[in-house]
Motif scaffolding. Sequence first.
Motif, PDB file in Angstrom:
ATOM      1  N   ALA A 128       0.891  -1.300   0.092  1.00 53.64           N
ATOM      2  CA  ALA A 128       0.014  -0.322   0.040  1.00 53.64           C
ATOM      3  C   ALA A 128       0.821   1.287   0.021  1.00 53.64           C
ATOM      4  O   ALA A 128       0.445   2.206  -0.795  1.00 53.64           O
ATOM      5  N   GLU A 129       1.892   1.277   0.600  1.00 55.79           N
ATOM      6  CA  GLU A 129       2.994   2.434   0.893  1.00 55.79           C
ATOM      7  C   GLU A 129       3.493   2.600  -0.617  1.00 55.79           C
ATOM      8  O   GLU A 129       3.583   3.783  -1.028  1.00 55.79           O
ATOM      9  N   GLN A 130       3.899   1.462  -1.321  1.00 61.09           N
ATOM     10  CA  GLN A 130       4.601   1.758  -2.538  1.00 61.09           C
ATOM     11  C   GLN A 130       3.168   2.200  -3.818  1.00 61.09           C
ATOM     12  O   GLN A 130       3.725   3.000  -4.467  1.00 61.09           O
ATOM     13  N   LEU A 131       2.182   1.554  -3.787  1.00 60.80           N
ATOM     14  CA  LEU A 131       1.081   2.241  -4.374  1.00 60.80           C
ATOM     15  C   LEU A 131       0.942   3.757  -4.284  1.00 60.80           C
ATOM     16  O   LEU A 131       0.576   4.307  -5.221  1.00 60.80           O
ATOM     17  N   MET A 132       0.851   4.262  -3.010  1.00 58.65           N
ATOM     18  CA  MET A 132       0.711   5.585  -2.769  1.00 58.65           C
ATOM     19  C   MET A 132       1.691   6.481  -3.679  1.00 58.65           C
ATOM     20  O   MET A 132       1.278   7.584  -4.109  1.00 58.65           O
TER      21      MET A 132
END
Length: 415
Positions: A128-132
């Motif tokens: 989720a952190e990378q997709l943000m």
Amino acid sequence: MNLPVTRRFGPLRDKHSRPYLVTAGLSMMADNIEHVITYWALWEVFASPWLVGFQVISHWLPFLLFSVLFGGLAEKYDCRRIIQAAQILFALVSLSWGLLFLTGTLEMWSACVLLVLHGLAGALWGPAEQLMLHDFAEPPELPSAVRLNATFKSLGVLAGPVVGSALLLALGPTYGIFVNILFYLPMNLLMIRTPFTGHVRSGHVHRERISILDTPRVLRTVSNDRVLVGMIALAGLIAVCVGASLQVAMPNFAQNLGAGDKAGIGYGALLFANGIGGVVGGILLEATGILKVDVRGAVIAAVMFGLTSLIVATTGHYAVALIALVIGGIANLAATAIGQALVQLRAPEHQRGRVVGVYSMIGSGMRTGNGITLGWLGALLGVSGAVAVGGAALVVGALLIAALIALQARRELRA
């Protein structure tokens, strides 16, 4: 794959991505503060070598088992809420440690449960952190965002032991771990304020059923992209060959270099050199653009990381080891950041979260295997010998991956 020239430190100029990078660093620092405090307390209470081994396994095994599933969740749901859930789980684990320390009720089983929950929080946070980052950065600036995100997290890894040791000395493990909860709050608060969800720029939200068995399907889908497969394989190679072995073996290196009896200063300097390389490397790479975001750049960085690991394991000169650790930290950050950026840029939009999950599964989860190989080779060759073999294997493996990618490219041109 060469990307157009973009602004240096572009994501740090943006009012949305700048606080995101800073709060990610704070959360990573809190993660490492917890390690410092709890590992010390667990050794004081149990003095169990078995538990030390379990600490490593419990941290990385959730990445291996659940990263693709959590990547699917990041595709399907609001990434802000997933990040908040991970940060809240981190904070609840710290709170639980503190309550067990305060009441004197810590037992082996409860320690194991909390160690596993901490590992799960890290695995949930990652995709989720990378997709943000895809919402915060325009596609040409995504490599910069990935690199700066890794740099701030490296800064958190570097600061964690310092702040954790200070809290341990000043407040003790109980109140120190309670204070640590505060460092998870900034990212939680930011996720309330930011308008981005991880899907705003792409407009795509995954609607299919998510399964823990998605990994083989995702791998089959991307198997025709030689660069994607190569970067995932390179991440796994780094994890298995070197992984966390430098940090684990550092006391042995300090002793071999004659720095193990200087009130910990020599040992601490080796640890600091390894950590500062990642921070300095991120800044230098962002400022100079010396390594392109392509296969060649990733392979050069991986080869350098392998060579410096080999040097650290075999040199008898303390200054040479310090320099090699700094250069190795730079190379490690470069290899992982370039690989991560290439994977995110080339991943099919409708499977980006799960492809990022595969990368995390291999790049982080396979560190579990590094512990096994380090122990097995260490018994045969000694700790330094095991690290040296791992460094040499990384050099050979990285060059082999580059050769296979180039060979496949030639075949495609002939077809």
